[in-house]
Design an enzyme around this catalytic site. Structure first.
Site, PDB file in Angstrom:
ATOM      1  N   SER A   1      28.530  61.118  60.757  1.00 50.73           N
ATOM      2  CA  SER A   1      28.899  62.585  61.407  1.00 50.73           C
ATOM      3  C   SER A   1      28.452  63.041  62.565  1.00 50.73           C
ATOM      4  O   SER A   1      28.613  62.341  63.635  1.00 50.73           O
ATOM      5  CB  SER A   1      28.955  63.383  59.971  1.00 50.73           C
ATOM      6  OG  SER A   1      29.612  64.375  60.218  1.00 50.73           O
TER       7      SER A   1
ATOM      8  N   ASP B   1      33.116  66.599  65.644  1.00 49.27           N
ATOM      9  CA  ASP B   1      31.521  65.824  65.767  1.00 49.27           C
ATOM     10  C   ASP B   1      32.140  64.388  65.563  1.00 49.27           C
ATOM     11  O   ASP B   1      33.030  64.125  66.196  1.00 49.27           O
ATOM     12  CB  ASP B   1      31.170  66.395  64.190  1.00 49.27           C
ATOM     13  CG  ASP B   1      31.965  65.941  63.131  1.00 49.27           C
ATOM     14  OD1 ASP B   1      33.167  65.989  63.292  1.00 49.27           O
ATOM     15  OD2 ASP B   1      31.432  66.178  62.218  1.00 49.27           O
TER      16      ASP B   1
ATOM     17  N   ASP C   1      32.737  62.095  63.447  1.00 50.29           N
ATOM     18  CA  ASP C   1      33.818  61.515  62.734  1.00 50.29           C
ATOM     19  C   ASP C   1      35.095  62.503  62.536  1.00 50.29           C
ATOM     20  O   ASP C   1      35.880  61.971  61.573  1.00 50.29           O
ATOM     21  CB  ASP C   1      33.359  60.940  61.353  1.00 50.29           C
ATOM     22  CG  ASP C   1      32.760  62.014  60.435  1.00 50.29           C
ATOM     23  OD1 ASP C   1      32.498  63.063  60.827  1.00 50.29           O
ATOM     24  OD2 ASP C   1      32.882  62.048  59.235  1.00 50.29           O
TER      25      ASP C   1
ATOM     26  N   ASP D   1      35.619  65.325  61.049  1.00 52.15           N
ATOM     27  CA  ASP D   1      35.899  65.938  59.728  1.00 52.15           C
ATOM     28  C   ASP D   1      35.731  67.462  60.153  1.00 52.15           C
ATOM     29  O   ASP D   1      36.015  68.438  59.183  1.00 52.15           O
ATOM     30  CB  ASP D   1      35.200  65.531  58.518  1.00 52.15           C
ATOM     31  CG  ASP D   1      33.778  65.448  58.595  1.00 52.15           C
ATOM     32  OD1 ASP D   1      32.976  65.813  59.720  1.00 52.15           O
ATOM     33  OD2 ASP D   1      33.220  65.564  57.719  1.00 52.15           O
TER      34      ASP D   1
END
Length: 352
Positions: free
Chosen positions: A93, A233, A235, A237
């Site tokens: 992440s 960020d 990834d 999410d």
């Protein structure tokens, strides 16, 4: 013993996160009643190696693996919901590039703690391999990005965005959001100014979308006279929003704005965490909603949203869950929702 944290298993590559762990995890999750496992990864240089190890473990137990390649975590979550029994996202992440990890996904979104506890136990036990004639097969998921794009566009007023044609600076941090967000914004009708939207395995900025790491994006919003900026960020999410003056909205103000907007559409319960400020509570109550506060962590938010039949849920880090969308934090839809908000109500600095 390997332990799942609040967001999967994470650590430094070659230390906590190794190919050997990937093989063991693949074997552990490919158990009884699990026939199809979707695997995705973010843009880190170590992602492909860990993907190969994980898939080897899955196949060795006679389970089939569906490869999704580089894509956001919420995009993979939607693919799991549509096509697979379980999913594994290889990502750390917002953590530094020397880190990586494994996030377990179920059809309900992030895997429940009970399933993670079961996998923790299995990781310490030998897993009997399948007979060589019964090893699993590998296939590729063909439309996960298209599926996610279509869902996101269906949940905003795309015709309004196309009429307004807002200028948007997009900073994907050279992460997984790059595979979907630039084209999605253009399809929605935005004039997109790209920054750090290529996947090279190297990152031009820190992956956490905070004020220091977004200096270039903030400057570009001002110099290009953009209407707003969106930053993700590693990834995707998370989504962090920059106003037309190049200032971050602020994580509590950003969350409060989205609570208010969702409550305009439908009254009901909003779920957030103990980290949210009083501004979030005051906004929810003044907008005709109710607030339920839970422990930190998006799995806790998602669980309580299902239990309370909530209309929206989010944490003050840019992670928001929309019941009609992907069943976990979705930075892609969040970014598009803030574009819609600008098109409806004007300058974000004034709304803040």
């Amino acid at each position: 013993m390997v332990k799942f944290g609040t967001s999967g298993i994470r650590g430094k590559f070659w230390e906590e996160i190794t190919p050997e762990l990937g093989i063991r995890l693949g074997r552990a999750i490919a158990g009884k009643g699990v026939a199809k496992i979707a695997v995705g990864r973010d843009a880190r240089a170590t992602g492909k190696l860990l993907e190969n190890a994980l898939v080897s473990g899955i196949l060795s137990r006679g389970c089939n693996s569906f490869l999704a390649g580089i894509l956001p975590t919420p995009t993979l979550a939607l693919a799991v919901k549509n096509y697979a029994d379980l999913g594994v996202m290889i990502t750390a992440s917002h953590n530094p590039p020397e880190c990586n990890g494994f996030k377990l996904l179920s059809k309900q979104g992030e895997a429940p703690r009970a399933l993670e506890a079961k996998i923790e136990r299995l990781l310490s036990l030998p897993q009997k391999p399948a007979d060589w004639r019964n090893i699993g097969q590998v296939a590729r998921l063909r439309t996960p990005v298209r599926d996610h794009s279509e869902l996101a566009l269906s949940l905003v007023d795309a015709s309004l965005i196309r009429r307004k044609k807002p200028k948007v600076v997009l900073d994907c941090g050279n992460g997984a959001g790059s595979v979907i967000m630039p084209e999605l914004l253009r399809e929605a009708g935005c004039n997109v100014v790209e920054l750090n939207c290529k996947q090279s395995g190297e990152f031009a900025r820190g992956l956490e979308p905070n004020e220091a790491n977004l200096r270039d994006a903030r400057r570009l919003v001002r110099s290009s006279k953009a209407d707003l900026g969106i930053a993700h960020d590693g990834d995707a999410d998370r989504a962090v929003i920059i106003d037309e003056n190049g200032k971050l909205l602020g994580l509590d103000a950003q969350l409060a704005l989205m609570c208010k907007e969702e409550l305009v559409k439908k009254k009901g319960m909003v779920v957030s965490t103990i980290e949210a400020s009083l501004a979030v509570k005051e906004t929810v109550l003044s907008s005709g909603g109710k607030l339920f506060v839970t422990k930190v962590g998006s799995p806790n938010v998602a669980k309580e949203m299902r239990r309370k039949n909530a209309v929206f849920g989010g944490e003050p880090c840019g992670e928001y869950i929309f019941p009609a969308g992907v069943p976990m934090p979705d930075g892609i839809l969040t970014g598009l929702k803030f574009v819609e908000l600008f098109c409806k109500k004007g300058k974000l600095s004034a709304l803040r």
